[in-house]
Design an enzyme around this catalytic site. Structure first.
Site, mmCIF file in Angstrom:
data_model
loop_
_atom_site.group_PDB
_atom_site.id
_atom_site.type_symbol
_atom_site.label_atom_id
_atom_site.label_comp_id
_atom_site.label_asym_id
_atom_site.label_seq_id
_atom_site.Cartn_x
_atom_site.Cartn_y
_atom_site.Cartn_z
ATOM 1 N N LYS A 120 92.490 -33.542 -68.372
ATOM 2 C CA LYS A 120 91.915 -32.257 -67.958
ATOM 3 C C LYS A 120 92.272 -31.132 -68.952
ATOM 4 O O LYS A 120 93.170 -31.286 -69.781
ATOM 5 C CB LYS A 120 92.410 -31.921 -66.542
ATOM 6 C CG LYS A 120 91.877 -32.882 -65.461
ATOM 7 C CD LYS A 120 92.300 -32.405 -64.068
ATOM 8 C CE LYS A 120 91.729 -33.294 -62.971
ATOM 9 N NZ LYS A 120 92.090 -32.785 -61.617
ATOM 10 N N TYR A 161 82.034 -32.982 -59.415
ATOM 11 C CA TYR A 161 82.905 -32.800 -58.247
ATOM 12 C C TYR A 161 82.114 -32.457 -56.973
ATOM 13 O O TYR A 161 82.675 -31.883 -56.039
ATOM 14 C CB TYR A 161 83.951 -31.717 -58.531
ATOM 15 C CG TYR A 161 85.129 -32.217 -59.347
ATOM 16 C CD1 TYR A 161 86.030 -33.148 -58.821
ATOM 17 C CD2 TYR A 161 85.358 -31.760 -60.640
ATOM 18 C CE1 TYR A 161 87.114 -33.610 -59.557
ATOM 19 C CE2 TYR A 161 86.449 -32.221 -61.389
ATOM 20 C CZ TYR A 161 87.313 -33.144 -60.833
ATOM 21 O OH TYR A 161 88.396 -33.600 -61.561
ATOM 22 N N ASN A 219 96.468 -30.341 -62.701
ATOM 23 C CA ASN A 219 97.227 -31.593 -62.570
ATOM 24 C C ASN A 219 96.897 -32.642 -63.630
ATOM 25 O O ASN A 219 97.068 -33.830 -63.410
ATOM 26 C CB ASN A 219 97.107 -32.148 -61.144
ATOM 27 C CG ASN A 219 95.672 -32.453 -60.761
ATOM 28 O OD1 ASN A 219 94.777 -32.264 -61.565
ATOM 29 N ND2 ASN A 219 95.475 -32.952 -59.556
ATOM 30 N N HIS A 225 92.427 -36.912 -64.274
ATOM 31 C CA HIS A 225 91.547 -37.377 -63.194
ATOM 32 C C HIS A 225 91.432 -38.892 -63.278
ATOM 33 O O HIS A 225 91.451 -39.454 -64.365
ATOM 34 C CB HIS A 225 90.149 -36.773 -63.346
ATOM 35 C CG HIS A 225 89.119 -37.443 -62.474
ATOM 36 N ND1 HIS A 225 88.917 -37.080 -61.160
ATOM 37 C CD2 HIS A 225 88.282 -38.496 -62.710
ATOM 38 C CE1 HIS A 225 87.983 -37.868 -60.634
ATOM 39 N NE2 HIS A 225 87.581 -38.737 -61.548
ATOM 40 N N GLU A 241 80.950 -42.419 -61.853
ATOM 41 C CA GLU A 241 81.632 -41.516 -62.784
ATOM 42 C C GLU A 241 81.561 -42.033 -64.228
ATOM 43 O O GLU A 241 81.405 -41.240 -65.162
ATOM 44 C CB GLU A 241 83.085 -41.318 -62.336
ATOM 45 C CG GLU A 241 83.172 -40.524 -61.033
ATOM 46 C CD GLU A 241 84.602 -40.271 -60.564
ATOM 47 O OE1 GLU A 241 85.562 -40.742 -61.227
ATOM 48 O OE2 GLU A 241 84.758 -39.586 -59.543
HETATM 49 P P1 ADP Z 1 92.537 -36.595 -57.029
HETATM 50 O O1 ADP Z 1 92.247 -35.877 -58.350
HETATM 51 O O2 ADP Z 1 93.960 -37.026 -56.937
HETATM 52 O O3 ADP Z 1 91.551 -37.702 -56.756
HETATM 53 P P2 ADP Z 1 91.066 -35.013 -55.077
HETATM 54 O O4 ADP Z 1 89.888 -35.895 -55.368
HETATM 55 O O5 ADP Z 1 91.461 -34.848 -53.653
HETATM 56 O O6 ADP Z 1 92.360 -35.498 -55.875
HETATM 57 O O7 ADP Z 1 90.778 -33.555 -55.651
HETATM 58 C C1 ADP Z 1 90.154 -33.391 -56.909
HETATM 59 C C2 ADP Z 1 90.891 -32.320 -57.678
HETATM 60 O O8 ADP Z 1 90.731 -31.081 -57.005
HETATM 61 C C3 ADP Z 1 92.409 -32.516 -57.765
HETATM 62 O O9 ADP Z 1 92.799 -33.391 -58.812
HETATM 63 C C4 ADP Z 1 92.883 -31.103 -58.003
HETATM 64 O O10 ADP Z 1 92.679 -30.718 -59.363
HETATM 65 C C5 ADP Z 1 91.929 -30.306 -57.129
HETATM 66 N N1 ADP Z 1 92.486 -30.095 -55.794
HETATM 67 C C6 ADP Z 1 92.475 -30.957 -54.756
HETATM 68 N N2 ADP Z 1 93.065 -30.447 -53.660
HETATM 69 C C7 ADP Z 1 93.453 -29.195 -54.017
HETATM 70 C C8 ADP Z 1 94.111 -28.136 -53.333
HETATM 71 N N3 ADP Z 1 94.502 -28.251 -52.055
HETATM 72 N N4 ADP Z 1 94.342 -27.002 -54.034
HETATM 73 C C9 ADP Z 1 93.956 -26.859 -55.303
HETATM 74 N N5 ADP Z 1 93.320 -27.822 -56.018
HETATM 75 C C10 ADP Z 1 93.069 -28.981 -55.385
HETATM 76 MG MG MG Z 2 89.534 -37.647 -56.398
#
Ligand code: ADP
Ligand code: MG
Length: 137
Positions: free
Chosen positions: A10, A49, A112, A115, A126
């Protein structure tokens, strides 16, 4: 089972100069069958997304994902989808296990670092979002 999954380094991790380290770590576990560096448009990030549309963090997520270049990879390996999720660690880096990419490189739930696809169906969609079949080697 041999699987393919989509990985994204990212914008936060690219900006911090951590892409190379992350790619090297990924490469020690999985075969990289395709890789691109690109900057997502707003429309592309919103579509990628779309499953999160309407959630409170969606607009910020789209802004973040378009804030700089990303490195997108298609990975292949035995149980690559769950295996790469394990290597990434939990979405919230505070909950990510020691040694995971998010523990090492994420700075918050929003920023974070990486992805990874979460299931065979999403992985197929994807991977196809970024790579035409002819580019997967
Ligand atoms: P992952 O990336 O672990 O699959 P998700 O699909 O639930 O997680 O969410 C996609 C992305 O959205 C996350 O990697 C993060 O960057 C962001 N995200 C998810 N939940 C939150 C939250 N509560 N607050 C802020 N950003 C979030
Ligand atoms: Mg996800």
């Amino acid at each position: 089972m041999k699987q393919r999954t989509l990985s994204i380094v990212k914008p936060d991790a690219v900006r911090a100069g951590n892409a190379g380290k992350i790619i090297a770590e990924i490469e020690s576990h999985f075969k990289i069958v395709a890789m691109r560096k690109l900057q997502l448009t707003h429309a592309q990030a919103a579509a990628f997304y779309a499953v999160h549309a309407g959630k409170p963090f969606y607009n910020d997520l789209v802004d973040f994902m378009t804030s700089g270049p990303v490195v997108v990879m298609c990975l292949e390996g035995e149980d690559a989808i769950s295996g790469y999720r394990r290597l990434m660690g939990a979405t919230n880096p505070e909950k990510a296990e020691e040694g995971t990419l998010r523990k090492k490189y994420a700075t918050s739930m929003s920023f974070n670092a990486v992805h990874g696809s979460d299931a065979p169906e999403t992985a197929a969609v994807e991977v196809a979002f970024f790579f035409p079949g002819c580019d997967l080697i």
